[in-house]
Design a protein around this motif. Structure first.
Motif, mmCIF file in Angstrom:
data_model
loop_
_atom_site.group_PDB
_atom_site.id
_atom_site.type_symbol
_atom_site.label_atom_id
_atom_site.label_comp_id
_atom_site.label_asym_id
_atom_site.label_seq_id
_atom_site.Cartn_x
_atom_site.Cartn_y
_atom_site.Cartn_z
ATOM 1 N N ALA A 128 0.845 -1.184 0.056
ATOM 2 C CA ALA A 128 0.081 -0.200 0.013
ATOM 3 C C ALA A 128 0.941 1.236 0.054
ATOM 4 N N GLY A 129 1.877 1.040 0.716
ATOM 5 C CA GLY A 129 3.013 2.331 0.709
ATOM 6 C C GLY A 129 3.514 2.551 -0.304
ATOM 7 N N LEU A 130 3.576 1.676 -1.355
ATOM 8 C CA LEU A 130 4.553 1.761 -2.656
ATOM 9 C C LEU A 130 3.498 2.664 -3.576
ATOM 10 N N VAL A 131 2.126 2.703 -3.371
ATOM 11 C CA VAL A 131 1.203 3.327 -4.491
ATOM 12 C C VAL A 131 1.637 4.640 -4.954
ATOM 13 N N PRO A 132 1.790 5.618 -3.861
ATOM 14 C CA PRO A 132 2.363 7.152 -4.195
ATOM 15 C C PRO A 132 3.672 6.825 -5.279
ATOM 16 N N LEU A 133 4.505 6.208 -4.913
ATOM 17 C CA LEU A 133 5.710 6.061 -5.377
ATOM 18 C C LEU A 133 5.561 5.587 -6.956
ATOM 19 N N LEU A 134 4.553 4.753 -7.145
ATOM 20 C CA LEU A 134 4.164 4.071 -8.374
ATOM 21 C C LEU A 134 3.483 5.177 -9.074
#
Length: 326
Positions: A128-134
């Motif tokens: 979930a925390g990777l979504v902004p970087l993606l």
């Protein structure tokens, strides 16, 4: 008829791994040949195989590869990335795992990729925390399931649920059709037989692969020490890389699907053991409105010495025929 315009047939640079090992040409040069030879315009690459400096290869090298690929009329579809779970003998913290993965995502974006690929469940609580970087990098993260990793498998069921709960186009499922093998590869069975595997088990593997009892027999022979040393590594594919499911077993997760690996081992298709899973999954994809890549990935290089370019080209031709509606 042809395949839908929303589907892209791709080729994996993993297919030329034997040539990478031979080291007569660099890995980026070899990946580029798949486009230069007209085999595919979209290719998958493995970050750890392509450049030194993993997990943070020099941006100049990834950008240069993007430019060379574009000049040849090609592009990167998906980049295989990974998380090294241990550092100096201890397990990495989640913060360290993210720090290990983040530069790989940036490298993939620099190479022009549309997405990155991780084994299903490996990202775990990071997902979930990777979504902004993606979002920032305009990437999709694909979680790949293969072999026995079905939606009902206790080891991966929670990972499927996590993708569904996130409900974001930035995190999608990638299915490898090694999950859907109606029979084992002919050349693989021949290799096991020549290696001295008990004849009764070879017969069961040849004639009764999808019988659930065959799985028990595979484990029994392994535990008894009956697997000859020369084929022991190959034998483990029966427990990890080869699946026996049907497309219907995957119906609940097909709406999460963003890409497929059309895994093949050899091209002996006299009884449809290569083309049938492709044809069946094609029908299912049409019904769900799938849009994404279907990538030819050759796993048989583990025991075959065939030309990887010829194998990939022939497999993609077979796939086009199987995917086109009757």
């Amino acid at each position: 008829m042809t395949i839908p315009a929303e589907w892209t047939l791709a080729a994996s640079a993993f297919n030329v791994t034997p040539e990478v090992v031979r080291a007569e040409r660099s890995a980026p040069d070899l990946a580029l040949t798949l486009v230069e030879r007209g085999i595919a315009t979209a290719i998958e690459i493995e970050l750890g195989q392509m450049w030194r400096g993993f997990p943070d290869p020099p941006a100049a090298e990834t950008t240069a590869f993007h430019d060379r690929l574009a000049a040849a009329g090609g592009r990167v579809s998906i980049v295989g990335v990974s998380i090294d779970e241990f550092a100096r003998g201890r397990r990495r913290t989640d913060a360290e795992r993210r720090a290990f993965l983040a530069p790989q995502l940036r490298a993939a974006a620099s190479a022009g990729a549309a997405g990155v690929r991780l084994p299903i469940g490996q990202a775990g609580p990071l997902l979930a925390g990777l979504v902004p970087l993606l979002d920032e990098l305009d990437l999709v993260l694909y979680e790949e399931a293969q072999g026995h990793q079905t939606p009902t498998d206790p080891g991966t069921a929670a990972a499927y649920d996590r993708i569904a709960e996130l409900d974001t186009p930035r995190v999608r499922l990638l299915l490898d059709i090694s999950m859907l093998m109606p029979a084992l590869p002919v050349t693989y069975l021949e290799k096991l037989e020549r290696g001295g595997l008990p004849a009764d088990l070879v017969r069961r593997l040849r004639d009764e692969w999808r019988d659930p009892a065959t799985h028990g027999a595979v484990i029994d022979v392994l535990r008894s020490g009956g697997v000859p040393g020369p084929v022991h590594t190959l034998y483990m594919n029966l427990l990890v890389r080869f699946g026996r499911s049907n497309v219907a077993d995957l119906a609940s997760v097909l709406p999460l699907l963003g890409a497929l690996h059309l895994k093949f081992w050899d091209l002996d298709d006299a009884d449809g053991r290569v083309s049938t899973p492709i044809r069946e999954v094609g029908r299912a994809l049409r019904a769900t409105g799938f849009a994404g890549t279907l990538c030819s990935e050759w796993g048989g290089q583990e025991w075959l010495d065939d030309d990887p370019w010829e194998m990939t080209e022939r497999h993609l031709a077979l796939a086009r025929t199987a995917l086109a509606p009757a």
